[in-house]
Design an enzyme around this catalytic site. Sequence first.
Site, PDB file in Angstrom:
ATOM      1  N   THR A  16       0.869  -1.180   0.000  1.00 42.41           N
ATOM      2  CA  THR A  16       0.000   0.000   0.000  1.00 42.41           C
ATOM      3  C   THR A  16       0.905   1.228   0.000  1.00 42.41           C
ATOM      4  OG1 THR A  16      -0.012   0.178   2.387  1.00 42.41           O
ATOM      5  CG2 THR A  16      -1.725  -1.199   1.423  1.00 42.41           C
ATOM      6  N   GLU A  70      -5.870  -3.910  -0.820  1.00 41.55           N
ATOM      7  CA  GLU A  70      -6.217  -5.066   0.011  1.00 41.55           C
ATOM      8  C   GLU A  70      -7.323  -5.930  -0.617  1.00 41.55           C
ATOM      9  OE1 GLU A  70      -5.668  -2.011   1.058  1.00 41.55           O
ATOM     10  OE2 GLU A  70      -4.685  -1.965   3.026  1.00 41.55           O
ATOM     11  N   LYS A 123     -16.120  16.085  10.477  1.00 39.97           N
ATOM     12  CA  LYS A 123     -17.034  15.879  11.595  1.00 39.97           C
ATOM     13  C   LYS A 123     -17.380  17.235  12.192  1.00 39.97           C
ATOM     14  CE  LYS A 123     -15.475  11.243  12.418  1.00 39.97           C
ATOM     15  NZ  LYS A 123     -14.163  10.630  12.545  1.00 39.97           N
ATOM     16  N   TRP A 129     -21.638  14.172  10.094  1.00 38.06           N
ATOM     17  CA  TRP A 129     -20.564  13.894   9.139  1.00 38.06           C
ATOM     18  C   TRP A 129     -20.869  14.566   7.807  1.00 38.06           C
ATOM     19  CZ3 TRP A 129     -18.798   8.054   9.509  1.00 38.06           C
ATOM     20  CH2 TRP A 129     -18.315   7.827  10.811  1.00 38.06           C
TER      21      TRP A 129
HETATM   22  P1  ADP Z   1      -3.301   3.089  -1.306  1.00 36.95           P
HETATM   23  O1  ADP Z   1      -3.188   4.461  -1.923  1.00 36.95           O
HETATM   24  O2  ADP Z   1      -3.344   3.088   0.186  1.00 36.95           O
HETATM   25  O3  ADP Z   1      -2.470   2.009  -1.906  1.00 36.95           O
HETATM   26  P2  ADP Z   1      -5.299   2.114  -2.940  1.00 36.95           P
HETATM   27  O4  ADP Z   1      -4.561   2.499  -4.155  1.00 36.95           O
HETATM   28  O5  ADP Z   1      -5.499   0.718  -2.597  1.00 36.95           O
HETATM   29  O6  ADP Z   1      -4.732   2.754  -1.682  1.00 36.95           O
HETATM   30  O7  ADP Z   1      -6.662   2.919  -2.942  1.00 36.95           O
HETATM   31  C1  ADP Z   1      -7.752   2.546  -2.189  1.00 36.95           C
HETATM   32  C2  ADP Z   1      -8.626   3.699  -1.812  1.00 36.95           C
HETATM   33  O8  ADP Z   1      -8.876   4.556  -2.928  1.00 36.95           O
HETATM   34  C3  ADP Z   1     -10.005   3.255  -1.391  1.00 36.95           C
HETATM   35  O9  ADP Z   1     -10.004   2.776  -0.071  1.00 36.95           O
HETATM   36  C4  ADP Z   1     -10.815   4.529  -1.586  1.00 36.95           C
HETATM   37  O10 ADP Z   1     -10.654   5.416  -0.504  1.00 36.95           O
HETATM   38  C5  ADP Z   1     -10.182   5.124  -2.803  1.00 36.95           C
HETATM   39  N1  ADP Z   1     -10.976   4.772  -3.982  1.00 36.95           N
HETATM   40  C6  ADP Z   1     -10.750   3.798  -4.878  1.00 36.95           C
HETATM   41  N2  ADP Z   1     -11.693   3.805  -5.834  1.00 36.95           N
HETATM   42  C7  ADP Z   1     -12.551   4.819  -5.543  1.00 36.95           C
HETATM   43  C8  ADP Z   1     -13.739   5.346  -6.133  1.00 36.95           C
HETATM   44  N3  ADP Z   1     -14.247   4.872  -7.265  1.00 36.95           N
HETATM   45  N4  ADP Z   1     -14.354   6.379  -5.509  1.00 36.95           N
HETATM   46  C9  ADP Z   1     -13.867   6.897  -4.370  1.00 36.95           C
HETATM   47  N5  ADP Z   1     -12.752   6.455  -3.778  1.00 36.95           N
HETATM   48  C10 ADP Z   1     -12.093   5.428  -4.342  1.00 36.95           C
END
Ligand code: ADP
Length: 545
Positions: free
Chosen positions: A187, A331, A438, A443
């Site tokens: 991640t 994940e 918040k 929210w």
């Molecule tokens: P990281 O940047 O931690 O590696 P990821 O690339 O796995 O994270 O991105 C996951 C996160 O991206 C999700 O938990 C969500 O917050 C955001 N995300 C992914 N797709 C969408 C979507 N279509 N709309 C809004 N948020 C999104």
Amino acid sequence: MNLPGQMMYTPLLLSSVLQQAARHFDSVEIVSRRVEGDIHRYTYRDCHARAMQLANALTSRGIAAGDRIGTLAWNGYRHMELYYGVAGIGAVCHTINPRLFPEQITYIINHARDRLICFDASFAPLVEQIAPQCPHVEAWIMLCDEKDLPDAFPLPIESYETFISGHAQQISWPQFDEQQAAVLCYTSGTTGNPKGVLYSHRALTMMAYASVAPDAFCLSATDTVAPVVPMFHVNAWGLPFSAPLVGARLVLPGPRLDGESLWTLFEQEGVTVSAGVPTIWLGLVDYMRRVGKHSDRFGRAIVGGAACPPHLARSMRELGIKAVHAWGMTELSPLGTVCAPSNSYRDKSVEERACIDAKQGRAIAGVDLKVVGTDGAELPWDGNSAGNLMARGHWVLSHYYGTDQTALENGWFATGDVATIDAEGYMQITDRSKDVIKSGGEWISSIELENIAMSHPEVEMAACIAAEHPKWDERPLLIAVRRPGSALTASQLLAFYDGKVARWCIPDDVVFVAELRLTATGKLQKLALRQRFGKHFVEPHASKA
Ligand code: ADP
């Protein structure tokens, strides 16, 4: 008494996906725009042959099941061979995101204990910088011909073509437990160190099967698929597995991802479907508008990684491209939901359809979702009750790499997103839980406020953050980038919210900035914005743009 079924058993291994494509779609092309700038073409049969050659080369170098092989590479045919050649022998293809900070990359390589690192020529300066801090790496292999190796390089490197040359293009792929690891991806670690997610063959193969369905990515042998989303982060949303599964032609765009480069490649290669984060599509739309293009063949763009603003979906539609909204995360391998019409969609008005299209979609087969309140109790599917989004399913993580502590709460993975689910099962993300505002016990969705700002014709980009407030705890503060030539004022932009959200949700102020930076995975850097502007309402002078 148990009565076992009497069907053949073959483990769900990635090697079987490419082998199938090489036998049944042997002459279907994989087209790659290389780092060198030229176009490379070969077929699934060639890709399979070279993946087998790589597998033999790795084995003769002493690489065994479970060993990690790192990649620092764009979307291209050699990266594809690494996916399959490494995982095919039971080793683990560790894709590394080159957009992370060098210290994070070093941490990741050392944490994963990568034995070899294969990198594109454009990452040679990065390799030069990090190699001294990665003592466990036995060899650095540049994805190029021998003749293209740099003359003087401060550490020993090999060329990929020499590494695989002389090895047989034939192997009997080992058959092993489908639960073995195939790919490792970290991640991006916006808070704390990046965490490793170790995908099994079973998870990736099952997700590929589920993702090609009509209400998911809807892929077929008639498609030409261009994953713009990088192969270095969450396997380009599984497209290098799902495209060969159905025999779709693959177009891998390499490093040039600006609107003009993408459009030229898409036109030239007859791309029908693509996938990427919203900023990629903003770049394409801008280019198409500027030069007056309209799309005929390129009909569908899967949009995920961040919320697809409704105005972007609208602009794409005007240019002949349907934006298909999808949601997922590292994940979840990463696919959780795709927004496809339900049975009642045809009876809905244009406005109602636009509301549905703006949602992140329904869980694809194999993933289950729920939203829970702060007490952990499940919330109703009424499209209004926002709570923490929980997921479970065949390709959802159970433990982070290197820990034996479960990442689950009563069998569910807490995604860190806040969402609603409606009566038809459409899920809508309202926020990342750490970004939600918040205010006085209520929210407020930062995504909703951003989408409204970005639908203003003079706003190029907008982020909404929670800023500390003496009375309400937090209030929304909008940080916006004006379009070139615009003199839009804060009060004009705030007036634009009238009638679009409840009055108490309207941001208290706007700060205009020259640009908004994105994270390594294409998301707004809200943490940095909160650090810079979080005290705007308590110490206004602290957050001058
Ligand atoms: P990281 O940047 O931690 O590696 P990821 O690339 O796995 O994270 O991105 C996951 C996160 O991206 C999700 O938990 C969500 O917050 C955001 N995300 C992914 N797709 C969408 C979507 N279509 N709309 C809004 N948020 C999104």
